[in-house]
Design a protein around this motif. Structure first.
Motif, short mmCIF file in Angstrom:
data_model
loop_
_atom_site.label_atom_id
_atom_site.label_comp_id
_atom_site.label_asym_id
_atom_site.label_seq_id
_atom_site.Cartn_x
_atom_site.Cartn_y
_atom_site.Cartn_z
N TYR A 288 0.83 -1.22 0.00
CA TYR A 288 0.00 0.00 0.00
C TYR A 288 0.86 1.26 0.00
CZ TYR A 288 -3.51 3.41 1.42
OH TYR A 288 -4.34 4.51 1.48
N TYR A 289 1.87 1.29 0.86
CA TYR A 289 2.68 2.50 1.00
C TYR A 289 3.81 2.59 -0.03
CZ TYR A 289 0.45 3.67 5.47
OH TYR A 289 -0.45 4.01 6.44
N PHE A 290 4.38 1.44 -0.41
CA PHE A 290 5.58 1.48 -1.26
C PHE A 290 5.38 0.84 -2.63
CE2 PHE A 290 7.04 0.86 3.25
CZ PHE A 290 7.38 2.20 3.48
N GLY A 291 4.27 0.09 -2.82
CA GLY A 291 4.02 -0.55 -4.10
C GLY A 291 5.04 -1.62 -4.41
N ALA A 292 5.45 -1.69 -5.68
CA ALA A 292 6.48 -2.64 -6.13
C ALA A 292 7.50 -1.85 -6.93
CB ALA A 292 5.85 -3.75 -6.98
N GLN A 293 8.67 -1.65 -6.37
CA GLN A 293 9.71 -0.79 -6.96
C GLN A 293 11.07 -1.38 -6.64
OE1 GLN A 293 10.84 2.49 -4.42
NE2 GLN A 293 8.85 2.41 -3.38
N ASP A 294 12.13 -0.66 -7.03
CA ASP A 294 13.47 -1.19 -6.82
C ASP A 294 13.80 -1.33 -5.33
OD1 ASP A 294 13.49 1.53 -6.46
OD2 ASP A 294 15.35 1.88 -7.58
N LYS A 295 13.33 -0.41 -4.49
CA LYS A 295 13.63 -0.49 -3.07
C LYS A 295 12.91 -1.66 -2.39
CE LYS A 295 14.83 4.38 -2.29
NZ LYS A 295 16.25 4.11 -1.99
N THR A 296 11.65 -1.91 -2.78
CA THR A 296 10.96 -3.07 -2.23
C THR A 296 11.60 -4.37 -2.73
OG1 THR A 296 9.30 -2.99 -3.99
CG2 THR A 296 8.77 -1.88 -1.93
N ASP A 297 12.06 -4.35 -4.00
CA ASP A 297 12.77 -5.53 -4.53
C ASP A 297 14.00 -5.83 -3.69
OD1 ASP A 297 10.94 -5.82 -6.55
OD2 ASP A 297 12.23 -5.04 -8.14
N ILE A 298 14.77 -4.80 -3.37
CA ILE A 298 16.00 -5.00 -2.60
C ILE A 298 15.68 -5.43 -1.17
CG2 ILE A 298 17.92 -3.74 -1.50
CD1 ILE A 298 18.41 -2.39 -4.17
N VAL B 127 9.11 -6.66 -10.31
CA VAL B 127 8.78 -8.06 -10.60
C VAL B 127 9.06 -8.95 -9.39
CG1 VAL B 127 9.38 -10.08 -12.00
CG2 VAL B 127 9.08 -7.85 -13.09
N LEU B 128 10.22 -8.76 -8.78
CA LEU B 128 10.56 -9.56 -7.60
C LEU B 128 9.56 -9.31 -6.47
CD1 LEU B 128 12.58 -11.56 -6.39
CD2 LEU B 128 13.94 -9.62 -5.62
N SER B 129 9.14 -8.07 -6.31
CA SER B 129 8.14 -7.75 -5.28
C SER B 129 6.80 -8.41 -5.60
CB SER B 129 7.95 -6.24 -5.17
OG SER B 129 9.14 -5.60 -4.74
N ALA B 130 6.40 -8.41 -6.87
CA ALA B 130 5.13 -9.04 -7.28
C ALA B 130 5.14 -10.53 -6.96
CB ALA B 130 4.89 -8.82 -8.77
N ILE B 131 6.25 -11.20 -7.24
CA ILE B 131 6.37 -12.62 -6.93
C ILE B 131 6.28 -12.84 -5.42
CG2 ILE B 131 7.93 -14.61 -7.00
CD1 ILE B 131 9.04 -13.47 -9.63
N LEU C 97 0.17 -0.63 -6.65
CA LEU C 97 0.67 -1.59 -7.64
C LEU C 97 0.27 -1.15 -9.05
CD1 LEU C 97 -0.01 -5.13 -6.09
CD2 LEU C 97 2.09 -3.79 -6.04
N LYS C 98 1.23 -1.12 -9.95
CA LYS C 98 0.95 -0.79 -11.35
C LYS C 98 0.23 -1.96 -12.01
CE LYS C 98 5.05 2.16 -11.67
NZ LYS C 98 6.36 2.37 -12.34
N HIS C 99 -0.41 -1.68 -13.15
CA HIS C 99 -1.24 -2.68 -13.82
C HIS C 99 -0.45 -3.94 -14.17
CE1 HIS C 99 -4.55 -4.28 -16.16
NE2 HIS C 99 -3.73 -4.47 -17.17
#
Length: 457
Positions: free
Chosen positions: A34-44, A257-261, A338-340
C-alpha cells in the motif's frame, strides 16, 4: 501464564495463536504494498530479507531435524543435564557464527550484495540503509529459532507464534508511523527491534520455567549426530540453492517483478500457514516421541490420520485460491500503488503457486516422519533430487514463459517426489501402510494443475 501443553491443546492453542501471528505478517505485506508498491527499493528489501531467511534456515533445519530429536532422546534416555549441556554448545555456537557473518558483510555490503544478486551497484547504493538494517536479523533469526524450538520440545507450543507476533506487530507499527520518514527501512527497523525483544524474552522463559543453565557444556554426544548432520545439511544446501537461484534471476528483471512474486508467494503462504506449519511441527514432536518409545502402531495411526485429513482440506483450499486468484488479489492489493503490469504478474503467480500447497504439506509430513526414524540419508537423496529437478525446470522454462517458470519449478518436482517417499517408507518400515487415497489425490492434482497451467501460460 506460560505453561506446558498437551499435544491436542498444543495444536489447538498454537494454531489459534498462529492465526494472529500470520494475520499480522500478511497485514505487513499489505502495508508494504500500500505505502511502497512494487519498486526497486521493495525488490531490494525482499531480496535481502529472503536471503537472510534462507541462510539462517540452514541452521533452523539443523536445529529441528537433528538437534531437537537428539536433545529429546538424551533427555528421555540419559538425563536432563546431559541434554542441556548438549544444546548449550549450539546455542552459543549459533550466536558466535551469526556475529562473525554480520561483521564480514558489514565491512563492504555493496560489494557483497552486488556479488550475490543481479542488482546493479547504483540500485544497491541507493538502498544501502535497508540492507544495513536487515543484516543483524540474520543472527537474531536463527538464535530465536533454536530457543523457541527448544521450548516447543518442552511442550511450550505457543512460543514460536508469540515470538512471531512480537516481530510482526513492531514491523506494522514502524511501517505505519515511520514510512514517510525512513521509507522501506521502517520495515527492517521494526523487525530488528522485535527480534531483540524476542531473544531477551525467550532467554528469560528458559531460565525461569525450565531452570536452564546456559554455562554448562559437553561435546561428547556430538559424535552421535555427525553422520546424520552431514546428510541433512548437504541435502538442505541443495534446497537453499533452489530457493536462491530464482531470487538471483528475478533481481535482474525490471523493478517490481521480484516484489510481485513475493506478494503472490505470501498470499499463498498465509492461508496454509494458519494451520499447516503448526500441524506439521507439533505432529513432528509427537513422531519423535513415539519413535523414541518404539510405539510403531500408534505412530502409524497418528501419521495417516493427520496426513489424510490435512491434505484433503488443503487440496480444496488450493483449488479455491487458484480459481479465485484475480478476485482475491484485487481485494487485497488493488487499493494500493501496484501498477497494472505488476498486478497481473501477482495474479498469475498466485493462480499457480496455490496449487503447490497440498504438495508442500505432504512433503513436510514425510520429512518429519523420516527424521523421527532417523533416516537422514534417505532425506538427503530425496531433497537433492527434488531441488535439482526444481532448478532444472526453472532454467528449462525461464526463456519460454518468463516468470511463470517459477511456480512450475515449485510444483512439478514435488509431484514426483511425494510418490518417491511413498515407496521409500516401505523400506524404512515394511509394515507401515500406504493408503491408496494418496494416489487418488495425486491424480486429481495433476489433472487440475495441467488444466489451470494452460490458462496461465
Amino acid at each position: 501464564m506460560f505453561k506446558t501443553e498437551s499435544y491436542k491443546k498444543g495444536i489447538l492453542f498454537s494454531s489459534g495463536f498462529n492465526v494472529v501471528a500470520k494475520g499480522l505478517a500478511f497485514l505487513q505485506q499489505l502495508l508494504i504494498a500500500y505505502y511502497f508498491g512494487a519498486q526497486d527499493k521493495t525488490d531490494i528489501f525482499f531480496f535481502t530479507y529472503n536471503i537472510i531467511l534462507f541462510s539462517s534456515s540452514f541452521f533452523m533445519n539443523f536445529t529441528s531435524s537433528i538437534l531437537i530429536p537428539e536433545n529429546m532422546r538424551l533427555r528421555i534416555q540419559v538425563g536432563e543435564t546431559v541434554s542441556m549441556k548438549f544444546m548449550n554448545f549450539f546455542i552459543w555456537g549459533y550466536g558466535i557464527i551469526g556475529i562473525l557473518v554480520y561483521g564480514i558483510f558489514s565491512i563492504h555490503p555493496v560489494y557483497f550484495f552486488h556479488l550475490i544478486s543481479s542488482f546493479d551497484k547504483i540500485q544497491i547504493e541507493n538502498s544501502i540503509n535497508i540492507i544495513r538494517w536487515c543484516l543483524p536479523i540474520f543472527t537474531l533469526n536463527f538464535v530465536t529459532y533454536i530457543l523457541t524450538d527448544l521450548l516447543v520440545s518442552y511442550k511450550y507450543f505457543t512460543m514460536p507464534m508469540m515470538a512471531n507476533t512480537i516481530n510482526y506487530t513492531l514491523g506494522l507499527l514502524f511501517i505505519y508511523f515511520f514510512h514517510s520518514q525512513v521509507g522501506v527501512s521502517s520495515v527492517a527497523q521494526g523487525l530488528l527491534i522485535g527480534y531483540i525483544i524476542n531473544v531477551i524474552f525467550l532467554l528469560y522463559i528458559l531460565r525461569k520455567k525450565i531452570k536452564w543453565n546456559f554455562f554448562i557444556f559437553d561435546i561428547y554426544h556430538l559424535k552421535s549426530i555427525s553422520q546424520n548432520s552431514f546428510f541433512s545439511q548437504v541435502g538442505y544446501c541443495v534446497y537453499l540453492l533452489a530457493l536462491y537461484i530464482p531470487q538471483y534471476i528475478f533481481s535482474g528483471f525490471p523493478p517490481g517483478v521480484l516484489s510481485a512474486i513475493n506478494y503472490a508467494q505470501k498470499t499463498v503462504d498465509i492461508p496454509a500457514a494458519f494451520l499447516v506449519n503448526q500441524v506439521v511441527n507439533v505432529s513432528g514432536i509427537k513422531f519423535n516421541e513415539l519413535c523414541s518409545l518404539k510405539e510403531s502402531n500408534k505412530l502409524q495411526a497418528l501419521y495417516w490420520k493427520v496426513f489424510l485429513f490435512t491434505v484433503s482440506v488443503f487440496l480444496l483450499l488450493s483449488l479455491f485460491l487458484s480459481s479465485f486468484s484475480e478476485t482475491i488479489i484485487s481485494i487485497l492489493f488493488k487499493g494500493g500503488t501496484l501498477k497494472h503490469g505488476i498486478f497481473d504478474i501477482t495474479v498469475n503467480m498466485t493462480k499457480l503457486l496455490a496449487l503447490y500447497i497440498p504438495y508442500a504439506l505432504m512433503y513436510a509430513l514425510f520429512i518429519k516422519l523420516f527424521y523421527a526414524f532417523q533416516k537422514v540419508k534417505y532425506i538427503f537423496y530425496v531433497q537433492a533430487v527434488t531441488q535439482i529437478l526444481s532448478i532444472g525446470v526453472l532454467f528449462l522454462l525461464i526463456n519460454k514463459i518468463g516468470v511463470s517458470a517459477y511456480p512450475f519449478s515449485r510444483i512439478l518436482p514435488y509431484m514426483i517426489v511425494v510418490n518417491i517417499f511413498m515407496v521409500l517408507i516401505k523400506k524404512v518400515d515394511p509394515i507401515f501402510p500406504v493408503k491408496g487415497g494418496i494416489f487418488f489425490i495425486n491424480l486429481i492434482n495433476v489433472i487440475i494443475i495441467l488444466f489451470l497451467s494452460c490458462r496461465v501460460v
